[in-house]
Design an enzyme around this catalytic site. Sequence first.
Site, PDB file in Angstrom:
ATOM      1  CD  GLU A   1      -2.807   0.903  -4.212  1.00 44.91           C
ATOM      2  OE1 GLU A   1      -2.738   0.224  -3.161  1.00 44.91           O
ATOM      3  OE2 GLU A   1      -3.839   0.998  -4.904  1.00 44.91           O
TER       4      GLU A   1
ATOM      5  CB  CYS B   1      -9.342  -4.279  14.179  1.00 51.62           C
ATOM      6  SG  CYS B   1      -9.046  -3.872  12.472  1.00 51.62           S
TER       7      CYS B   1
ATOM      8  CB  CYS C   1      -6.814  -3.368   6.110  1.00 51.82           C
ATOM      9  SG  CYS C   1      -5.978  -1.835   6.174  1.00 51.82           S
TER      10      CYS C   1
ATOM     11  CD  GLU D   1     -15.037  -9.778  -5.498  1.00 51.01           C
ATOM     12  OE1 GLU D   1     -15.202 -10.422  -4.438  1.00 51.01           O
ATOM     13  OE2 GLU D   1     -15.909  -9.015  -5.951  1.00 51.01           O
TER      14      GLU D   1
ATOM     15  CE  LYS E   1     -10.059  -8.343   7.850  1.00 51.72           C
ATOM     16  NZ  LYS E   1     -10.057  -7.388   8.894  1.00 51.72           N
TER      17      LYS E   1
ATOM     18  CD  GLU F   1      -3.227   0.490   2.109  1.00 55.04           C
ATOM     19  OE1 GLU F   1      -3.980  -0.473   1.863  1.00 55.04           O
ATOM     20  OE2 GLU F   1      -3.282   1.141   3.161  1.00 55.04           O
TER      21      GLU F   1
ATOM     22  CD  GLU G   1     -11.415  -9.152   3.408  1.00 56.00           C
ATOM     23  OE1 GLU G   1     -11.205  -9.522   4.578  1.00 56.00           O
ATOM     24  OE2 GLU G   1     -10.728  -8.301   2.823  1.00 56.00           O
TER      25      GLU G   1
ATOM     26  CB  SER H   1      -5.419   0.693  -1.156  1.00 59.85           C
ATOM     27  OG  SER H   1      -4.568  -0.410  -1.317  1.00 59.85           O
TER      28      SER H   1
END
Lengths: 393, 158, 596
Positions: C286, C526, C310, C377, C369, C283, C372, C330
């Site tokens: 990036e 988190c 994230c 993907e 999560k 990142e 996710e 990102s």
Amino acid sequence: MGTKHLRRMDLIFTRDDDYKNLVKDILSRKNEDIINEMMESGLKGRGGAGFPTGLKWKLTSEKPEATKYIICNADEGEPGTFKDREILTQVPYKVLTGMAACAKVIGAKEGFIYLRGEYHFLVDLLSKAIDEFHQICKVNSFDFNVYIFLGSGAYICGEESALMESMEGKRGEPRNKPPFPTDLGYLNKPTVVNNVETLAHAFTILKLGAKDFHDLGVQDSHGSKLFSVSGDTPIPGIYELELGMSVQDFADDFGDGDCKAVQVGGASGFLVPRKRFKETSIGYQGKLKGISLPTGGSMMLFNSSRSMYNVLSNYLDFFQEESCGQCTPCRVGCQQLVKGIEQVKRGEKPAAYLDVLLKLTDTMKVTAKCGLGQSVANSFQSIVENFKEEMIY
Amino acid sequence: MSDVQTLVKGLVKSYGRQETSLMPILQGVIKVERSISESAMIEIARELEISTAKVFGMASFYSFLDTKPRGKYVIRICKTITCAMKGKNQILLALEDSLKIKVGETTHDKHFTLLETNCLGWCHKAPAMLINEEVYTELTPEKVRQIIEEYKKNEVVD
Amino acid sequence: MKQINLKINGIAINVDEGMTVLEAAKKLNIRIPTLCYHKDLCTAGNCRVCVVEQVGRDRLVASCATPAQEGMEILTNSLQVRNSRKHIIELLLSEHNADCTKCYKNGNCELQNLASEYKITNPDFIDLVPYKNYAYDDLSPSIIKDDSKCIRCQRCVRTCAEIQHLSALCVAHKGHEMKISTFAEKPLQEVVCATCGQCVIHCPTGALTEKNYIEEVWDAIADKDKHVVVQTAPAVRVGLGEEFGIEKNDGRVTGQMVAALRRLGFDAVLDTDFTADLTIMEEGTELLTRLKKALVENDKDVQLPLFTSCSPGWIKFVEHTHPDRLKNLSTCKSPQQMFGALAKTYYAEKRKINPENIVSVSIMPCTAKKFEADRPEMRDSGYKDVDYVLTTRELAIMIKQAGIEFSRLDEEKYDRLMGESTGAAVIFGATGGVMEAALRTAYELVTGREIPFEHLDITPVRGFDGIKEASLTIEDALPDWDFLNGVTLNCAIAHGLDNAHHLLKRMDSGEASYHFVEFMACPGGCLGGGGQPIPTSPEIRKKRMKAIYAEDGDMPLRKSHENPEIIDVYREFLGEPLSEKSHHLLHTHYKARERY
Ligand SMILES: Cc1cc2nc3c(=O)[nH]c(=O)nc-3n(C[C@H](O)[C@H](O)[C@H](O)COP(=O)(O)O)c2cc1C
Ligand code: SF4
Ligand code: SF4
Ligand code: SF4
Ligand code: SF4
Ligand code: FES
């Protein structure tokens, strides 16, 4: 029947073609004078809670905020009540004048009439009256606009904080109090909420003076009051009577000769059985002799052919549907009462279960968040205690 | 743009985008469509920039803001105490008989929906009912049959 | 501030004006039971279990919603209060499918606690459950909504509105039919739910719970043919101890957690912190690449600011509500998913295990999560990159089931190969942590010097402010980066989606502009995630944050680029940040979703 014990009055529905001048006169008076007049009249809110109207206006007038509102509560949803509809049909300008007086005193530029959805048919008529009234305000250089806000079928929206939630585009769930509407009302601005009839009385008071009004009625229940009379009566309708009358006199005048009980104040009020007609008078609770009942003006008569079980069951259905549902004692309490009396009636629960339910209503009365849940106990207790056999057999 | 989108956009234009307009907008949809469809709620949420769930929560609170499909004429008969005492059940039977539906149902032709409601404020002229915004009081079984016939006739003419 | 004098149960107390009766009682160590009340939320006053007697009034008052007033006399335990409270609890239970022994929240349920406190053994009231048509929704990969366990306290509705700005949940209908619902009563899976689980950790009962995969993981562990690897997210190590009443060492239990995981039978105990370091490499690069394109090449298409990616709850929020901002995100996968992709490629290769036989499990402070890991993907390894996601709470359940005396475990270390990490990775668990970690590395990459903060603690980006901002001017950059000389990098940080919403609004209106923005879906980051131990509160999150920074401070390495295993993985496998392989395995794309 029809011995005519009670004096009937006609203050509210008397046409007043001269009201334009009264508006002008009011707008030229000093705020303190108007407040004093209202306080001296002894007028208490006619929406059920009976808060002194002059004091409500005074408290709101003392708030420093630049924006304030006056709301006319025309949600009239209490079973057996229909007087506000008639006031708005016959003398809307009196209500509007009352609103203007309040607006002037508290410093409001906008007023709303919260009209129940069931009265949609009144919109055209009311709009015309409002347009006319706006002209009068304009002529007198008084910056005040009134809007109609239409409800959509929810009894609880008659409760003033639920009403404001509803206007704000929310579910009609009553708020915590404090804060009261006079501090944080519609859109969090100081707001006066008054019943239709209260505002119409304000007209009379400001026209005739506090004294004439104060002289009517008794002790701390001054003035006249509209009563919506229905049920087992040969003459259902709307009547203006003095406060302080006994239920006996009322039943004599309005009953069909076989009157077994009178429900005072609608489903959220009390049932008065015949044996207590004499000792019970209609007014605001307080210094009246005997038992006295506050009322939004609903009087329902029941003759001996009526099953009090059916009456109670009908009320409870009403409450379990019309509760906003947010607070535990009311939401669940109502369901328990509905199911409870059903099971007692069917013999699935012993008669003693009624005592469990009576205790439950004690809890509902002291713990519910708003007047709806708190007042379920009124009819439940007065019916079950007076007509226990009818609940069981 | 679908009809309901046009309808909502029009309502938003006249009442504004603030949340205080939510009720009048929902009422405006009811007036035209008799019920508030999912696509109507979605469109309102988009216009007012609030969540669809909020719109649904609001609509489902108010008994006149139906979110289930309804007929062109929604009949609401008062079931509260005085009307109940004054023969509401016979009125209901007469209505069910003329319309061939039960309470809560809509006729096949989508013309009528039959519902019960709480006190309409006409207890002194009980029993009472609403057909859309129109009030009918002092009903008798014959009277309601006639009323329904009138409506049916007008429908045919339409 | 004005002081108010009142008496509670006969004891005089003096409190600040505005304090509620409930708070005043707490100061006197008098606990009044509550259900709808939650410190994170505005006051509802609807459950009524907190009612108390105010001497001189005929009705009880809800202590959570009643401000202390001068001269008040309050009784919190009078006969009337006790009887009423008991009635209210009984009423709640009568609407409730109270089969505690079969309930996921058995043992950690506020309603159950109250019922047990008040000994509701012989309820008077009619069981209403048979009359109800309660819905059960388990279609979401993250959350189960069981209406038969709901007490309608509206905590979840307030959470989703006030903290997350989504209002995926609402109150619907009224009276006896009133319920907690979604738009048109659709399954959560089909509405604008970020799957963040904030409603779950704010729900007092079993009505909202995480979808658990405990049995699946036990099965995998028991399967001899499977090599089960487990990764642990940064915030888990500062929350897990709460499940076992551990307070010492700020509640940090990293070493015990590793030991426990090994005893549970995982074949390799590895660390998400490793891929958190990797995220910084990817990142950070990036960001620098985008900056270069914007500043040097004047590329008008380059999207700045760069948003961190994230937090999968945040991602889903953007996908639903700000699809025009997807380009700012990102492309880096979250550390969990980077780990998953590497576990079945790099790790498999190095350990010579057929990736088909690898089961990859993650322990996360997060319910999003789970969603996710299920995204289509997330299969770049050729397999499902992460097979099962467990929350901190589910891990605690497994440890308890296994009979492990957690508090007595000796500390152990993570396994090698994707087990090494730095302090920069552990602070991913706190709001501002990704920013801090990125700055530590990027600054050094660009200037060749350590970032000029004492002990590398970049305090301006720390703490609980809803939106934080920081700027850093680059001077004396290395030759490769001299285009950054004199450039002031503007950064911002938001946690909780309501704050995220407000920050996005500020950017949309042009009121604020940044180069790099960190977003976390949950309050505090988190550490306050929807998969963390229940209860949650501002104090608890504060404590966890303290633990996170203590953990960072104790690490020998504090900067991601210094992690030796990171250096290895680039040398041996990935090549360099943003290489083709990195792109394939560590980066992803997003898709717009329906908002309405
Ligand atoms: C459940 C409930 C329903 C109510 N409905 C009405 C109503 O329909 N009309 C009304 O004026 N007041 C109603 N009230 C009383 C209002 O909350 C409020 O006290 C009143 O409008 C104040 O006006 P007043 O002081 O002029 O009476 C209701 C109260 C409760 C608790
Ligand atoms: S008492 Fe009933 S109507 Fe009033 S807030 Fe409670 S649930 Fe709603
Ligand atoms: S939600 Fe709580 S009270 Fe209800 S069944 Fe589960 S553990 Fe028991
Ligand atoms: S998971 Fe998050 S977004 Fe979804 S309903 Fe719960 S609080 Fe709202
Ligand atoms: S789902 Fe949980 S938080 Fe939401 S209202 Fe029900 S019990 Fe309360
Ligand atoms: S905790 Fe006070 S009313 Fe629920």
